[in-house]
Design a protein around this motif. Structure first.
Motif, PDB file in Angstrom:
ATOM      1  N   THR A  69       0.851  -1.187   0.000  1.00 49.19           N
ATOM      2  CA  THR A  69       0.000   0.000   0.000  1.00 49.19           C
ATOM      3  C   THR A  69       0.890   1.241   0.000  1.00 49.19           C
ATOM      4  OG1 THR A  69      -0.079   0.154   2.406  1.00 49.19           O
ATOM      5  CG2 THR A  69      -1.799  -1.189   1.323  1.00 49.19           C
TER       6      THR A  69
ATOM      7  N   ARG B 165      -2.719   2.355   9.232  1.00 46.26           N
ATOM      8  CA  ARG B 165      -3.234   1.421  10.225  1.00 46.26           C
ATOM      9  C   ARG B 165      -2.213   1.131  11.320  1.00 46.26           C
ATOM     10  NH1 ARG B 165      -7.731  -1.717   9.093  1.00 46.26           N
ATOM     11  NH2 ARG B 165      -6.683  -3.582   9.884  1.00 46.26           N
TER      12      ARG B 165
ATOM     13  N   ALA C 113       0.142 -11.146   5.577  1.00 48.16           N
ATOM     14  CA  ALA C 113      -0.940 -10.664   4.707  1.00 48.16           C
ATOM     15  C   ALA C 113      -1.631 -11.837   4.010  1.00 48.16           C
ATOM     16  CB  ALA C 113      -0.397  -9.665   3.685  1.00 48.16           C
TER      17      ALA C 113
ATOM     18  N   ARG D  64      -3.774 -13.816   6.399  1.00 46.45           N
ATOM     19  CA  ARG D  64      -4.997 -13.084   6.752  1.00 46.45           C
ATOM     20  C   ARG D  64      -5.906 -12.915   5.535  1.00 46.45           C
ATOM     21  NH1 ARG D  64      -5.345 -11.712  11.607  1.00 46.45           N
ATOM     22  NH2 ARG D  64      -7.197 -10.496  11.128  1.00 46.45           N
ATOM     23  N   ARG D  65      -5.436 -13.407   4.384  1.00 43.34           N
ATOM     24  CA  ARG D  65      -6.166 -13.310   3.116  1.00 43.34           C
ATOM     25  C   ARG D  65      -6.368 -11.865   2.673  1.00 43.34           C
ATOM     26  NH1 ARG D  65     -10.243 -18.305   4.112  1.00 43.34           N
ATOM     27  NH2 ARG D  65      -8.614 -19.868   3.919  1.00 43.34           N
ATOM     28  N   ASP D  66      -5.413 -11.025   3.030  1.00 46.44           N
ATOM     29  CA  ASP D  66      -5.432  -9.643   2.565  1.00 46.44           C
ATOM     30  C   ASP D  66      -4.821  -9.600   1.174  1.00 46.44           C
ATOM     31  OD1 ASP D  66      -6.555  -8.696   4.916  1.00 46.44           O
ATOM     32  OD2 ASP D  66      -4.606  -8.319   5.848  1.00 46.44           O
ATOM     33  N   ARG D  67      -5.326  -8.755   0.331  1.00 45.65           N
ATOM     34  CA  ARG D  67      -4.855  -8.667  -1.054  1.00 45.65           C
ATOM     35  C   ARG D  67      -3.721  -7.656  -1.202  1.00 45.65           C
ATOM     36  NH1 ARG D  67      -8.743 -10.912  -4.650  1.00 45.65           N
ATOM     37  NH2 ARG D  67      -8.020  -9.556  -6.322  1.00 45.65           N
ATOM     38  N   HIS D  68      -3.323  -7.054  -0.106  1.00 49.79           N
ATOM     39  CA  HIS D  68      -2.279  -6.033  -0.122  1.00 49.79           C
ATOM     40  C   HIS D  68      -1.351  -6.286   1.081  1.00 49.79           C
ATOM     41  CE1 HIS D  68      -5.108  -4.646   2.882  1.00 49.79           C
ATOM     42  NE2 HIS D  68      -4.100  -3.994   3.430  1.00 49.79           N
TER      43      HIS D  68
ATOM     44  N   HIS E  87       0.989  -4.824   8.421  1.00 51.08           N
ATOM     45  CA  HIS E  87       1.641  -6.129   8.272  1.00 51.08           C
ATOM     46  C   HIS E  87       3.126  -6.026   8.629  1.00 51.08           C
ATOM     47  CE1 HIS E  87      -1.883  -6.477   5.424  1.00 51.08           C
ATOM     48  NE2 HIS E  87      -2.095  -7.462   6.295  1.00 51.08           N
TER      49      HIS E  87
ATOM     50  N   TYR F  16      -7.831  -5.851  14.315  1.00 48.69           N
ATOM     51  CA  TYR F  16      -8.827  -6.767  13.770  1.00 48.69           C
ATOM     52  C   TYR F  16      -9.967  -7.096  14.728  1.00 48.69           C
ATOM     53  CZ  TYR F  16      -5.015  -7.219  10.481  1.00 48.69           C
ATOM     54  OH  TYR F  16      -4.030  -6.940   9.591  1.00 48.69           O
TER      55      TYR F  16
END
Length: 187
Positions: free
Chosen positions: A6, A44, A136, A139-143, A148, A179
């Protein structure tokens, strides 16, 4: 991998490079990533650090990192282990600095203009960035965000993780703030 970062995560990496350059370090290390996170006022990770009270204690973190650098990068746990063997790290540091000057064991270059190209990333910083990717993905984050990177710093053994833990910033506490499960949640 950097294409998945990001804007905030990229700013942390660039800030880490600036910290390494400012210190005259030969490479970007994990501590530079932590210092760059502390400098950020958006993102974040900044939210999590503020929620955990580290925003007000940033100077204490910087001081602890500086003390570790004076000990040639030894963590407090390493120093205590050596003390158990009868080796007083603070005495060794004092003697070396008496002869060679304050910060002689830090590894920082005195001629800060010695490097003309890009800073390379040391093993510790590479491991943090790789761990950030793994976190990431898990956690199945796309970024890959600055959060992170912060989470990765909390789980890797070494000075940055130890300093964060000493100030109450652990993987569990950061994950709770980011989270859910705590009073605050980053949006």
């Amino acid at each position: 991998m950097f294409e998945r970062f990001t804007k905030d995560a990229r700013a942390v990496v660039m800030g880490a490079v600036e910290h390494a350059e400012g210190a005259g370090a030969g490479s970007v290390e994990a501590e530079h990533l932590l210092l760059a996170l502390l400098d950020r006022e958006a993102g974040r990770a900044s939210f999590a650090l503020a929620a955990l009270g580290l925003a007000e204690r940033g100077d204490a973190v910087r001081e602890a990192l500086g003390e570790a650098r004076r000990r040639a990068g030894l963590s407090q746990a390493d120093a205590e282990a050596l003390a158990g063997l009868g080796i007083d790290v603070s005495e060794i540091v004092a003697r070396v600095e008496e002869v060679h000057g304050v910060g002689a064991m830090s590894g920082d270059r005195k001629d800060k203009g010695w490097w003309s190209g890009r800073r390379s990333f040391g093993r510790g910083a590479k491991e943090i960035l790789e761990k950030a990717l793994r976190i990431a993905v898990a956690r199945r984050d796309r970024h890959i965000g600055d959060e992170h990177i912060l989470l990765a710093l909390t789980v890797r053994p070494g000075v940055p993780g130890e300093v964060l833990a000493d100030h109450g910033v652990t993987y569990e506490s950061v994950a709770r703030v980011l989270y859910g499960g705590g009073e605050a949640k980053a949006g």
